[in-house]
Motif scaffolding. Structure first.
Motif, PDB file in Angstrom:
ATOM      1  N   SER A 156       0.731  -1.390   0.144  1.00  0.00           N
ATOM      2  CA  SER A 156      -0.184   0.181  -0.283  1.00  0.00           C
ATOM      3  C   SER A 156       0.814   1.175  -0.092  1.00  0.00           C
ATOM      4  CB  SER A 156      -0.951   0.082   1.093  1.00  0.00           C
ATOM      5  OG  SER A 156      -1.452   1.279   1.256  1.00  0.00           O
ATOM      6  N   TRP A 157       1.994   1.246   0.689  1.00  0.00           N
ATOM      7  CA  TRP A 157       2.751   2.381   0.606  1.00  0.00           C
ATOM      8  C   TRP A 157       3.447   2.499  -0.565  1.00  0.00           C
ATOM      9  CZ3 TRP A 157       3.374   6.177   4.078  1.00  0.00           C
ATOM     10  CH2 TRP A 157       2.790   5.883   5.559  1.00  0.00           C
TER      11      TRP A 157
ATOM     12  N   LEU B 135       1.279   4.156  -2.986  1.00  0.00           N
ATOM     13  CA  LEU B 135       1.297   5.777  -2.571  1.00  0.00           C
ATOM     14  C   LEU B 135       2.319   6.323  -3.301  1.00  0.00           C
ATOM     15  CD1 LEU B 135       0.242   8.017  -0.951  1.00  0.00           C
ATOM     16  CD2 LEU B 135       1.670   7.381   0.864  1.00  0.00           C
TER      17      LEU B 135
ATOM     18  N   PRO C  92       1.904   5.343  -8.104  1.00  0.00           N
ATOM     19  CA  PRO C  92       0.591   4.804  -8.095  1.00  0.00           C
ATOM     20  C   PRO C  92       0.523   3.910  -9.436  1.00  0.00           C
ATOM     21  CG  PRO C  92       0.593   7.222  -7.837  1.00  0.00           C
ATOM     22  CD  PRO C  92       2.089   6.710  -7.993  1.00  0.00           C
TER      23      PRO C  92
ATOM     24  N   ARG D 210      -6.032   6.050  -3.657  1.00  0.00           N
ATOM     25  CA  ARG D 210      -4.700   6.380  -3.038  1.00  0.00           C
ATOM     26  C   ARG D 210      -4.123   5.444  -2.330  1.00  0.00           C
ATOM     27  NH1 ARG D 210      -1.641  10.396   0.369  1.00  0.00           N
ATOM     28  NH2 ARG D 210      -3.373  10.279   1.650  1.00  0.00           N
ATOM     29  N   GLY D 211      -3.074   4.476  -2.619  1.00  0.00           N
ATOM     30  CA  GLY D 211      -2.483   3.624  -1.684  1.00  0.00           C
ATOM     31  C   GLY D 211      -3.052   2.185  -1.720  1.00  0.00           C
TER      32      GLY D 211
ATOM     33  N   TYR E 251     -10.585   1.108  -0.441  1.00  0.00           N
ATOM     34  CA  TYR E 251     -10.165   1.296   0.808  1.00  0.00           C
ATOM     35  C   TYR E 251     -11.091   0.966   1.850  1.00  0.00           C
ATOM     36  CZ  TYR E 251     -13.653   5.220   0.815  1.00  0.00           C
ATOM     37  OH  TYR E 251     -14.966   5.785   0.671  1.00  0.00           O
TER      38      TYR E 251
ATOM     39  N   ASN F  14      -0.448   3.318   8.542  1.00  0.00           N
ATOM     40  CA  ASN F  14      -1.187   3.146   6.999  1.00  0.00           C
ATOM     41  C   ASN F  14      -2.522   3.954   7.032  1.00  0.00           C
ATOM     42  OD1 ASN F  14      -2.720   1.713   4.823  1.00  0.00           O
ATOM     43  ND2 ASN F  14      -0.736   1.445   4.299  1.00  0.00           N
TER      44      ASN F  14
ATOM     45  N   VAL G  22      -2.072   6.960   5.079  1.00  0.00           N
ATOM     46  CA  VAL G  22      -2.382   6.628   3.410  1.00  0.00           C
ATOM     47  C   VAL G  22      -3.823   6.823   3.078  1.00  0.00           C
ATOM     48  CG1 VAL G  22      -1.893   4.698   1.672  1.00  0.00           C
ATOM     49  CG2 VAL G  22      -0.363   4.956   3.399  1.00  0.00           C
TER      50      VAL G  22
ATOM     51  N   GLN H 167      -3.919  13.467   5.393  1.00  0.00           N
ATOM     52  CA  GLN H 167      -5.152  12.326   4.979  1.00  0.00           C
ATOM     53  C   GLN H 167      -5.995  12.387   6.020  1.00  0.00           C
ATOM     54  OE1 GLN H 167      -5.920  10.987   2.372  1.00  0.00           O
ATOM     55  NE2 GLN H 167      -7.439   9.480   3.380  1.00  0.00           N
TER      56      GLN H 167
END
Length: 405
Positions: A119-120, A123, A126, A137-138, A144, A187, A191, A238
């Motif tokens: 996931s990072w 980020l 992409p 995002r991520g 999500y 995260n 994220v 975020q």
């Protein structure tokens, strides 16, 4: 038995990454399980409320197709998400007899932990995502909401072994699990995180504190949590954006009737309550929700009142609209008996308790029992943990001389 267990582990590992893999894996698991099931004790086990109620909910959904006025393809489409509940009696029965249930949970935890660095990575770059359109995002796979549900469950479940290890003086192991839990929290903070997770995580942690910590420790943890939360809020744009979106979307909906996420939920819930009032006992039938929303749609297509949906984003209302009070009673009875099954000590009981609790609270904002990902999290979690708890209780009863032959 070993092969059946390994297939269940594989499904748990695939759950954070694949939809089709889980569906195929559970079909293979079911066929493999048929080779080892003992039918007489299995059929007797179906008489227990923990097994009867999921079957009753699916049966009601099937019978509900008879009085629905929706097209048959809509009726079968609405019936399909309920059928995963039929796996619960088989999982409960199997893991009453298996000694490898913890393998399933370890596999799921390791799989989720591997998803964190991915996931990072997404980020930072992409283009690595497998989401072809509207990639979050991520988010490498799924979405999500699913990812946040996984990370929240893993975080809260890990709190139990961390505290246990600290009390036993096993500092290194406790620090290792703390680092894993912290990776999930970081995260979500920096994220991406769903708003449902922001609501359910504090509730689940509060339950843990009330059940397993002394009041003085709770006070200190509360102070630390407030300080840490304020620091995270300051450092995480975020998180600020996600929380601020609540009020902005509500005011946008109220002032200009725009279809924001919060506004649409309020619109769906208000209309669903009206639909329920029209047929309160047995509902409008399986698959009827979309047609009801189509009939109730008013105004220009760009406004919230004109939106049409087949899912009111609330598990209770989803059931109530289609099957009335009868369906709601069965749903709540199932949750109650599954919750009651995990009233005990130990890690396995804690895992099962958190699986049920997360599903109940997150279902206030989504139909998570019927959603694919969260629904399978519930079925696997309750089925495996429930079987392990029942096995332990039966063993304790036998050792005390009260077990049945």
């Amino acid at each position: 038995m070993l092969n059946v267990d390994l297939i269940a582990v594989a499904v748990a590992v695939l759950l954070p990454w694949s939809t089709s893999g889980v569906g195929i894996g559970m079909a293979i698991w079911f066929l493999a399980h048929l080779a080892v099931v003992e039918w007489r004790p299995f059929l007797r086990s179906l008489l227990r409320p923990i097994c009867m109620l999921p079957i009753a909910l699916v049966a009601l959904a099937a019978i509900g197709t008879l009085w629905s006025d929706a097209p048959w393809n809509a009726r079968s489409y609405a019936l399909s998400p309920t059928t995963k509940l039929l796996f619960l009696p088989f999982l409960l029965y199997h893991f009453e007899r298996s000694t490898r249930g913890m393998w399933v949970f370890v596999g799921f935890l390791v799989s989720c932990a591997l998803l964190v660095p991915v996931s990072w990575l997404v980020l930072l770059e992409p283009s690595f995502t497998l989401k072809l359109e509207d990639a979050e995002r991520g988010i490498f796979v799924k979405n999500y909401i699913d990812q946040s549900q996984e990370f929240v469950l893993c975080t809260v479940v890990l709190a139990f072994p961390i505290i246990t290890l600290l009390r036993e003086g096993k500092i290194r192991q406790a620090l290792l699990l703390t680092a894993v839990a912290a990776s999930f929290i970081l995260n979500m903070a920096f994220v991406i995180v769903s708003r449902t997770a922001l609501v359910t995580l504090p509730i689940m942690l509060a339950v843990f504190a009330m059940m397993h910590l002394r009041w003085r420790t709770n006070v200190l943890l509360l102070i630390a949590a407030v300080a840490l939360g304020a620091l995270t809020w300051t450092l995480s744009p975020q998180l600020q954006t996600t929380i601020d979106r609540f009020s902005r979307e509500y005011h946008t909906y109220k002032e200009s009737n725009q279809p924001t996420s919060v506004g649409l939920r309020l619109e769906f819930w208000e209309k669903s309550l009206r639909f329920f009032a029209e047929a309160p006992v047995i509902g409008h039938g399986t698959g009827s929700t979309r047609r009801l929303f189509e009939a109730a749609a008013t105004g220009p297509a760009a406004l919230a009142q004109a939106w049409v949906i087949g899912n009111p984003h609330n598990q209770t209302l989803n059931v109530a609209v289609q099957w009335g009070v009868v369906g709601v009673v069965i749903l709540y009875a199932m949750w109650f008996f599954h919750f009651s099954m995990f009233r005990g000590e130990g890690l396995v009981a804690w895992i099962g308790l958190m699986v049920v609790l997360q599903n109940v609270f997150s279902s206030l904002f989504n139909s998570h029992l019927f959603d694919f990902h969260e629904g399978w999290m519930y079925v696997l979690g309750v089925g495996v943990a429930g079987g392990m708890v029942l096995r332990a209780r039966f063993g304790a009863a036998e050792s005390s001389g009260t077990g049945l032959a």
